[in-house]
Design a protein around this motif. Structure first.
Motif, PDB file in Angstrom:
ATOM      1  N   ALA A  51       0.840  -1.200   0.000  1.00 52.49           N
ATOM      2  CA  ALA A  51       0.000   0.000   0.000  1.00 52.49           C
ATOM      3  C   ALA A  51       0.873   1.247   0.000  1.00 52.49           C
ATOM      4  CB  ALA A  51      -0.925   0.003   1.209  1.00 52.49           C
ATOM      5  N   LYS A  52       0.532   2.173  -0.917  1.00 51.22           N
ATOM      6  CA  LYS A  52       1.296   3.406  -1.071  1.00 51.22           C
ATOM      7  C   LYS A  52       0.949   4.384   0.049  1.00 51.22           C
ATOM      8  CE  LYS A  52       0.110   5.878  -4.566  1.00 51.22           C
ATOM      9  NZ  LYS A  52      -0.191   6.503  -5.858  1.00 51.22           N
ATOM     10  N   ASN A  53       1.973   4.967   0.668  1.00 50.57           N
ATOM     11  CA  ASN A  53       1.747   5.987   1.706  1.00 50.57           C
ATOM     12  C   ASN A  53       0.806   5.517   2.819  1.00 50.57           C
ATOM     13  OD1 ASN A  53       3.335   7.905   0.302  1.00 50.57           O
ATOM     14  ND2 ASN A  53       1.604   8.328  -1.041  1.00 50.57           N
ATOM     15  N   LEU A  54       0.991   4.267   3.241  1.00 50.51           N
ATOM     16  CA  LEU A  54       0.143   3.707   4.294  1.00 50.51           C
ATOM     17  C   LEU A  54       0.188   4.575   5.554  1.00 50.51           C
ATOM     18  CD1 LEU A  54      -1.530   1.104   5.066  1.00 50.51           C
ATOM     19  CD2 LEU A  54       0.585   0.286   6.133  1.00 50.51           C
TER      20      LEU A  54
ATOM     21  N   GLY B 139     -18.163   3.063 -12.803  1.00 54.20           N
ATOM     22  CA  GLY B 139     -17.824   2.347 -11.571  1.00 54.20           C
ATOM     23  C   GLY B 139     -17.330   3.290 -10.489  1.00 54.20           C
ATOM     24  N   GLY B 140     -16.913   2.709  -9.370  1.00 46.88           N
ATOM     25  CA  GLY B 140     -16.465   3.538  -8.250  1.00 46.88           C
ATOM     26  C   GLY B 140     -14.965   3.481  -8.080  1.00 46.88           C
ATOM     27  N   HIS B 141     -14.381   4.550  -7.561  1.00 45.00           N
ATOM     28  CA  HIS B 141     -12.964   4.507  -7.217  1.00 45.00           C
ATOM     29  C   HIS B 141     -12.667   5.481  -6.090  1.00 45.00           C
ATOM     30  CE1 HIS B 141     -12.993   7.894 -10.066  1.00 45.00           C
ATOM     31  NE2 HIS B 141     -12.076   8.367  -9.253  1.00 45.00           N
ATOM     32  N   TRP B 142     -11.659   5.145  -5.305  1.00 47.67           N
ATOM     33  CA  TRP B 142     -11.276   5.986  -4.172  1.00 47.67           C
ATOM     34  C   TRP B 142     -10.463   7.177  -4.661  1.00 47.67           C
ATOM     35  CZ3 TRP B 142     -13.433   5.166   0.438  1.00 47.67           C
ATOM     36  CH2 TRP B 142     -14.045   3.920   0.642  1.00 47.67           C
ATOM     37  N   VAL B 143     -10.775   8.333  -4.123  1.00 44.18           N
ATOM     38  CA  VAL B 143     -10.045   9.551  -4.477  1.00 44.18           C
ATOM     39  C   VAL B 143      -8.636   9.462  -3.891  1.00 44.18           C
ATOM     40  CG1 VAL B 143      -9.964  12.051  -4.077  1.00 44.18           C
ATOM     41  CG2 VAL B 143     -12.144  10.931  -4.579  1.00 44.18           C
ATOM     42  N   GLU B 144      -7.645   9.835  -4.693  1.00 47.32           N
ATOM     43  CA  GLU B 144      -6.252   9.837  -4.224  1.00 47.32           C
ATOM     44  C   GLU B 144      -5.954  11.137  -3.486  1.00 47.32           C
ATOM     45  OE1 GLU B 144      -3.163   8.100  -5.721  1.00 47.32           O
ATOM     46  OE2 GLU B 144      -4.296   6.455  -6.634  1.00 47.32           O
ATOM     47  N   ALA B 145      -5.151  11.025  -2.457  1.00 51.66           N
ATOM     48  CA  ALA B 145      -4.737  12.231  -1.732  1.00 51.66           C
ATOM     49  C   ALA B 145      -3.862  13.084  -2.650  1.00 51.66           C
ATOM     50  CB  ALA B 145      -3.964  11.834  -0.480  1.00 51.66           C
ATOM     51  N   ARG B 146      -3.948  14.397  -2.470  1.00 55.35           N
ATOM     52  CA  ARG B 146      -3.160  15.310  -3.301  1.00 55.35           C
ATOM     53  C   ARG B 146      -1.983  15.865  -2.515  1.00 55.35           C
ATOM     54  NH1 ARG B 146      -7.121  19.609  -5.837  1.00 55.35           N
ATOM     55  NH2 ARG B 146      -7.588  19.829  -3.632  1.00 55.35           N
TER      56      ARG B 146
END
Lengths: 84, 159
Positions: A51-54, B139-146
């Motif tokens: 996992a990236k940046n866990l 479909g669904g996907h989790w937003v990535e942190a910026r």
């Protein structure tokens, strides 16, 4: 040592579990070692190691992977947060 | 938390005007309020795909979320002389245009009200355990942190 482990968001979905009571073998005394031990349990658990940046919280406070473990702790693993 | 300071995590919508009115009611030491509202946006900024977001679902870590928000508000109180603060963050399924988050700060002067409101939002974005899952027709996907959110939080460290 018995601890409670929680997973959130994409990690929860990848692992297929939200919460688990775990009996940690002696010798595992830090959060990072717990992660490695969990990740070594076969599919789908390697996802926890890659996992990236866990991020991790112990008893609901964000900590680093070198944080110590104590019996009864609630340990949560999750991706970087994206609220707001 | 101290009287006048509160945080809520809830599915229900909020009325910003009513919240601010409650914050200042009966007080004569408030010279300024500054507030922020975040909304669900329909366009797509985190991926190349051109699908519209039809909804997003906010997941959180019950217990830790409230504690993290409380810690953030108390950190703001440690930096500025604030009279009152209200933070509301919604969870569950929200459609475009819906309000997600509300921060209001009341203080004697506008400087600390503006600054504390921005500080609270910057820390909320990177420290409060919420996660957004976008729902699109594909479909669904989790937003990535910026990374820009981490930078926004980090710039307060030197001040």
């Amino acid at each position: 040592m018995k601890v409670k482990v929680l997973f959130f968001a994409g990690l929860r979905e990848a692992l297929g579990v939200a919460a688990e009571a775990v009996d940690v073998p002696a010798g595992i005394v830090q959060v990072g070692a717990l992660r490695d031990w969990l990740a070594a349990r076969g599919e789908p658990w390697p996802a926890l190691a890659t996992a990236k940046n866990l991020r991790v919280a112990v008893n609901q406070h964000m900590v680093g992977l070198d944080a110590p473990l104590n019996s009864g702790d609630e340990i949560a693993f999750f991706p970087p947060v994206t609220g707001g | 938390m101290q009287d006048g300071f509160s945080v809520s995590v809830q599915e229900a919508d909020f009325d910003a005007g009513a919240e601010i009115a409650r914050l200042v009611a009966g007080r004569e030491d408030i010279g300024a309020t500054a507030s922020f509202i975040g909304y669900v946006r329909a366009d797509k900024v985190h991926a190349a795909a051109a699908e519209k977001v039809v909804a997003m679902t906010l997941e959180h870590y019950p217990g830790m979320t409230e504690q993290a928000l409380t810690d953030i508000v108390e950190a703001a109180q440690g930096r500025w002389p604030l009279v009152a603060v209200r933070v509301i963050h919604r969870v569950g399924r929200l459609e475009p245009g819906a309000q997600i988050v509300f921060v209001a700060v009341a203080a004697a002067h506008r400087g600390e009200a503006f600054a504390a409101c921005e500080f609270i939002m910057d820390y909320l974005k990177t420290r409060a355990p919420f996660w957004k899952k976008e729902e699109t027709p594909a479909g669904g996907h989790w937003v990535e942190a910026r990374e820009s959110d981490d930078q926004a939080t980090a710039r307060w460290a030197g001040r």
